[in-house]
Design an enzyme around this catalytic site. Sequence first.
Site: not given
Length: 704
Positions: A13, A16, A408, A593, A597
């Site tokens: 978590c 931690c 984009d 895409d 990116d």
Amino acid sequence: MGTETYTVTGMTCASCVRHVEKALAATPGVRSASVNLATATAAVEGEVPFEALAAQVEDAGYGLERPVGDAAVAGPETDLAPARNRMIVALILTAPMLLAMVPGLGLHLPGWLQAALSAPVVFWTGWGFFLRAGRQARHGQASMDTLIALGSGVAWFFALVEWLNGVHHLSFETAAALVAFLLTGKYLESRAKSKATDALKELLALAPPTALRLDADGVVAEVPVADLRPGDRARVLPGHAVPADGRVTAGQAEVDESMLTGEPLPVPKGPGEGLVAGTVVHGSMLEMEIQAVGAQTQLARMAQLVAQAQGSKAPAQDLADRISAVFVPVILGLAILTLAGWWLATGSLASAWRPAVTLLVIACPCALGLATPVAVMVGLGAAARKGVLVRDAAALEALGQATDLAFDKTGTLTEGRPRLRRTLAVADLAEAELLNLAASLERDSEHPIARGLVAAHRGALKPVAAFRAHPGGGVSGDIEGEPWRLGSAAFLDVAFPEVDEDGIAVGLADATGLKGVFVLGDRLRGESAAVAGQLRRQGLRLHLFTGDRPEPAARMAAAVGIESISAGLRPEEKLNRIRDLQAQGAVVGFVGDGVNDAPALAQADCGIAMGSGAGEQGTGAAMAAAPLVLLRPGLEPILAARRLALRTHRVIRQNLGWAFGYNLVLVPLAAVGQLERFGGPMLVGVAMGLSSLTVVLNALRLRR
């Protein structure tokens, strides 16, 4: 002073992460330490022996290991099968006890069977909670694991004592249900987190595992890429990926750099020009000098950017852990005060421990553990039906709260591939005949322009003899005994007629001269302008981030209705643009895409990947880096995802409100003994079941 990356074990978590960072920072010689929960790695700056760091981390209750290979960036492989198996066993063994609580069934399990069913659930499948709670207790720490271990353990032993004393209604199911529900939540969370490193693996996989190294005598040997060193010479064959960063020493070819720029057209490369690992050579062989390898390549740095961006956000599932620093000590303190108060008031420990146990058990976060994961599960299914794959509830929530959305260009607002826009006949041949000749020449080429010409042609193609590709120029071949050439004006050594539109012009010529010109260009998606218009009306500020040139970017943005334009951007520059907006207080979504990116998709509060181009180079990395993926072609699923984001956000908040309200109401009642008259721990079991059922039913509303 260098930076080394290590693998951290035992983290579950956000708290931690803080404990490990604190331990590393306290080690003499460490200048800075940054721990990434998503990849389970720690980056440590300083000249410190590994043994000293490992000792400090082990003393804090965790483990430190030297990573192997790409694990330094992508993190270690995670095997979720054991967690899944423990969850299944826990749910199967707990189910009969929960059915016995349903009114009207008349199903009553004997005490010995309840003990036999619940013991493996609590002490085998839930052993991890006890192990982590004990480790934290040795270091003066507490977390939700502490409450789960205490609550389930005390509830089970309390039920055992009650059974041995002949009590009819037992609370074995309370202990088992607590562990089973929390294991379910933890498994769903772990499965989501395991997806975080997919983007890194996809990025690193773009570089080939082996390279053709040339020795001083020019002899070629295939070696692992890890064996390459700066100064080595290597050969890259057509269709193969560049193994490391370097520069061309011999040959002429075109190189697909879409992973860096997002633009589909290959770039001509010759002696002295740079090459980047993971880019793909087309048309001819190149020889290169290696300049950077391993973690020093641009590809590895992109993967590190993705890892850093992913590690910078805490997912919604970690909310319970973030508040545990206050919630857990308060509950433990209240349980101790309840025990002491009732002992002093009654003078009987036997009377005092029931309300204390009731308080401790009722405070355990069964509904809290389910609040977000169950909403995510239902929301994920609802989103998938609308064409959106959701990997992270926090990102879906961010989409609903977004103030800015950046796109984009190539492959996102546009279709991402050159299409034939216009054919100009400059001689006596018809346009259809010109296209037939051009498509015949390009039939066997993988160049994007070739695919565009072939796709535009309908009908049979002519056979081509003596075909030859000329990297950076075009192609040539004989058709029906006549020589033909197709390519740029420079390659054909002619002047093209002016074309009053943005696009790529290629000419077709025979031995007598130019016969025709083809204009190809990317095409705006049909729905781009309409989707952008709806998003603007919802109050979103829209941006265009592209690696393309400013002029075509400006024309495309004007057609869509986007005013904020940033052109000529490399991957790290897109990421920096998003960081700049976030620094101004914006909640930023990004739609892309390509592999170029991936860093921006990971950094954005909500990254959305176009999934319709799966199979193209780098698309897998973009999809892995993004918490939201559009499964259907086009941009319209973004609108459905935003509507669902708003609904999911409301449901998660309602679930969390119910889970905390349940504790706020019942914990004080348990402390003052008001629950004892209604059955004490038995009532707790029923209340916990109803609380969890309420959370699940509320989440199921998302299916409508």
